[in-house]
Design a protein around this motif. Structure first.
Motif, short mmCIF file in Angstrom:
data_model
loop_
_atom_site.label_atom_id
_atom_site.label_comp_id
_atom_site.label_asym_id
_atom_site.label_seq_id
_atom_site.Cartn_x
_atom_site.Cartn_y
_atom_site.Cartn_z
N ALA A 10 7.40 39.55 56.18
CA ALA A 10 6.68 40.48 57.06
C ALA A 10 7.18 41.90 56.82
O ALA A 10 6.40 42.86 56.80
CB ALA A 10 6.89 40.09 58.52
N PHE A 11 8.50 42.03 56.61
CA PHE A 11 9.08 43.35 56.35
C PHE A 11 8.44 43.99 55.12
O PHE A 11 8.07 45.17 55.14
CB PHE A 11 10.60 43.22 56.15
CG PHE A 11 11.34 44.53 56.17
CD1 PHE A 11 11.86 45.02 57.37
CD2 PHE A 11 11.51 45.28 55.01
CE1 PHE A 11 12.53 46.25 57.41
CE2 PHE A 11 12.17 46.50 55.05
CZ PHE A 11 12.69 46.98 56.24
N ASP A 12 8.31 43.20 54.06
CA ASP A 12 7.70 43.73 52.82
C ASP A 12 6.26 44.18 53.06
O ASP A 12 5.86 45.25 52.58
CB ASP A 12 7.73 42.66 51.72
CG ASP A 12 9.15 42.42 51.22
OD1 ASP A 12 10.02 43.29 51.49
OD2 ASP A 12 9.38 41.38 50.59
N TYR A 30 2.23 48.51 54.17
CA TYR A 30 1.36 49.14 55.16
C TYR A 30 1.76 50.61 55.35
O TYR A 30 0.93 51.52 55.30
CB TYR A 30 1.46 48.37 56.49
CG TYR A 30 1.04 49.15 57.73
CD1 TYR A 30 -0.31 49.35 58.05
CD2 TYR A 30 2.00 49.67 58.62
CE1 TYR A 30 -0.69 50.06 59.18
CE2 TYR A 30 1.64 50.37 59.76
CZ TYR A 30 0.29 50.57 60.04
OH TYR A 30 -0.08 51.27 61.16
N SER A 31 3.06 50.83 55.53
CA SER A 31 3.52 52.20 55.82
C SER A 31 3.38 53.09 54.59
O SER A 31 3.13 54.29 54.71
CB SER A 31 4.96 52.20 56.33
OG SER A 31 5.86 51.71 55.35
N TYR A 32 3.53 52.52 53.42
CA TYR A 32 3.36 53.30 52.19
C TYR A 32 1.93 53.85 52.10
O TYR A 32 1.71 55.04 51.88
CB TYR A 32 3.68 52.42 50.97
CG TYR A 32 3.31 53.04 49.65
CD1 TYR A 32 4.11 54.02 49.08
CD2 TYR A 32 2.15 52.65 48.98
CE1 TYR A 32 3.76 54.60 47.87
CE2 TYR A 32 1.79 53.22 47.76
CZ TYR A 32 2.60 54.20 47.22
OH TYR A 32 2.25 54.78 46.02
N HIS A 33 0.94 52.96 52.31
CA HIS A 33 -0.45 53.40 52.24
C HIS A 33 -0.81 54.31 53.42
O HIS A 33 -1.58 55.25 53.28
CB HIS A 33 -1.40 52.19 52.17
CG HIS A 33 -1.29 51.46 50.87
ND1 HIS A 33 -1.74 51.98 49.68
CD2 HIS A 33 -0.74 50.25 50.56
CE1 HIS A 33 -1.48 51.13 48.69
NE2 HIS A 33 -0.88 50.07 49.20
N LEU A 34 -0.24 54.03 54.57
CA LEU A 34 -0.45 54.89 55.74
C LEU A 34 0.04 56.31 55.44
O LEU A 34 -0.61 57.30 55.79
CB LEU A 34 0.29 54.30 56.95
CG LEU A 34 0.12 55.05 58.27
CD1 LEU A 34 -1.28 54.83 58.83
CD2 LEU A 34 1.15 54.59 59.30
N HIS A 44 -2.42 44.59 54.06
CA HIS A 44 -1.01 44.18 54.19
C HIS A 44 -0.67 43.82 55.64
O HIS A 44 0.15 42.92 55.87
CB HIS A 44 -0.08 45.28 53.67
CG HIS A 44 -0.03 45.31 52.18
ND1 HIS A 44 0.59 44.32 51.44
CD2 HIS A 44 -0.57 46.17 51.28
CE1 HIS A 44 0.46 44.59 50.15
NE2 HIS A 44 -0.25 45.70 50.02
N LEU A 45 -1.31 44.49 56.56
CA LEU A 45 -1.08 44.17 57.98
C LEU A 45 -1.46 42.72 58.28
O LEU A 45 -0.70 41.99 58.92
CB LEU A 45 -1.92 45.08 58.87
CG LEU A 45 -1.30 46.38 59.37
CD1 LEU A 45 -2.22 46.99 60.40
CD2 LEU A 45 0.09 46.16 59.94
#
Lengths: 292, 292
Positions: free
Chosen positions: A200-202, A207-211, A269-270
């Motif tokens: 889940a961390f990965d 998710y945060s990278y694309h965000l 990814h979410l």
């Protein structure tokens, strides 16, 4: 769920906590006023909200995230003060208010930034709410994200790229460090405190990278077609400063297409992260649709 | 024991470690050069040496102190870069070399300082040599000593006191924060890693408190009667800048008397700490006798 209502509610919780930080510290008054001025200058509080939202998605109480969340906002605030300095971006206004050095002078602004950066580490290290292992994980991550390999390095690369025509890869690499790393740290903070699985961390990291990229593309788009009243700053400054931007490299429509592509990848990814993702998906939607 | 030989030997060990820090980091080249320039600009390395000396006094191998020692020198170096900026003390030379902003420009100097401050926390947080509890203790202490209640607050108070006639108590309060807190942190770092008793810790703290004041008094005395060739900077700058100093408040002889008084108190606490104290006493002697 009404995301605008959610963001407003969390913003208020964070700001209340944020303004408490210096309440009991023994700091020269002018320095304290300068630090508080910039902390209180508003903003979306997106980084701290992300910490709380990931915790909520993990089914954890948001209280445990408050100090870590504030630490990130404090680091973000320091970076804005230093970026605005005459020797850097030389900005007189931020969020519709005079920048820190315009009010308090350059020397105090430099020291206010230094003091904020330092206190962000203290907030986590001295928190009564985290285990020593959690603190070390958060602090190592924060230092890497904020430092010369992360945000500080991104600001340096951004300054060096002025008047240069960057490729899309180069532009992305600048923003990945300048704004992306701290957004990624926010999601990772929530994931660490939420106790998610490695898998889940990965996915949350992706998710945060694309965000983060989506966030920057929308920033660039708003500088082309935003409303300066709503944004509290001049639009068109990228064009004026001859900066490489997504619309410039890809056309406005091309930038919008990329934006939707990164939004879609963030959401993919979410759904693979195995946690409650509605809230985090709404935040991603908000980031690409915001008008300031 | 020859203290000059000891200090030189430890200085070399620390500098070797210090220059390795950025070896594998991905940092924009100009930023990396700027950070290394100031790290390599020499100096007594007194803070890191104190960490190693306290460890040695506790009968512990100095290797375990190296990262913590370097973190303190990195913080000290960042503070010199920012203090030298045109908007602060506006110094063109430090240790006989042009200051960071004279070589790399103001913007890079601000970012180099920011990057160094940040990496100091990373050095400790990411170290493989400390337990999580030790890391948290060191990081909390470092943040407090370096931040707005410590060094940054001291620099602010120092700037605000220019052209003002301070009382002895006010002057001491400025220096306690500006230089004292980081010297105290160095001794505390050694004590934490050396695993001393609470009682020994308290005495070592008092030792470092008096050592810090003695250090500053000698600095002020050297600015009156030092040799600018040996010191690598102009003497008489305090007089020129109309700064409050110990000799100005107490006369030169009065300042020398205070210096010897603090040296004596530092040594008294050492003998009560219950550890091997010859080395730490010699360092105190060196601090009050140094000519640069």
């Amino acid at each position: 769920m009404n995301i605008v209502h959610y963001l407003q509610e969390k913003k208020e919780i964070i700001e209340k906590e944020l303004y408490q930080i210096f309440a009991e510290k023994k700091i020269p008054q002018s320095l304290q006023e300068s630090m508080l001025y910039s902390l209180q200058a508003g903003g979306k509080r997106l980084r701290p909200i992300l910490v709380l939202a990931v915790l909520e998605a993990c089914g954890k109480p948001l209280e445990i995230g408050l100090e870590a969340a504030c630490a990130l906002e404090v680091v973000h605030t320091y970076s804005l003060i230093h970026d605005d300095l005459p020797c850097m971006d030389d900005d007189d206004f931020r969020r519709g208010k005079p920048t820190n050095h315009k009010v308090f002078g350059e020397a105090t602004a430099v020291l206010a930034g230094d003091g904020l950066l330092t206190v962000s580490f203290e907030l986590i290290a001295a928190s009564p709410h985290y285990t020593a292992d959690q603190k070390v994980a958060l602090l190592a991550l924060l230092a890497k994200a904020a430092g010369a390999e992360g945000m500080v390095g991104g600001q340096m690369a951004d300054m060096e790229s002025e008047d240069q025509q960057l490729t899309l890869t180069e532009l992305q690499r600048v923003h990945e460090r300048k704004t992306g790393k701290l957004l990624e740290a926010a999601v990772s903070f929530g994931a660490i405190l939420g106790g998610v699985s490695n898998e889940a961390f990965d996915h949350l990291q992706r998710y945060s990278y694309h965000l983060g990229i989506a966030f920057q593309i929308q920033d660039d788009i708003l500088d082309v077609q935003g409303d300066s009243q709503v944004m509290g700053k001049q639009v068109g400054s990228d064009e004026h400063n001859n900066k490489s931007t997504y619309p410039k490299l890809l056309t406005l429509q091309g930038a919008k297409d990329q934006l939707m592509g990164h939004l879609a990848q963030a959401k993919t990814h979410l759904t693979q992260a195995g946690i409650q993702t509605e809230l985090l998906a709404s935040i991603a939607d908000y980031v690409v649709q915001r008008n300031h």
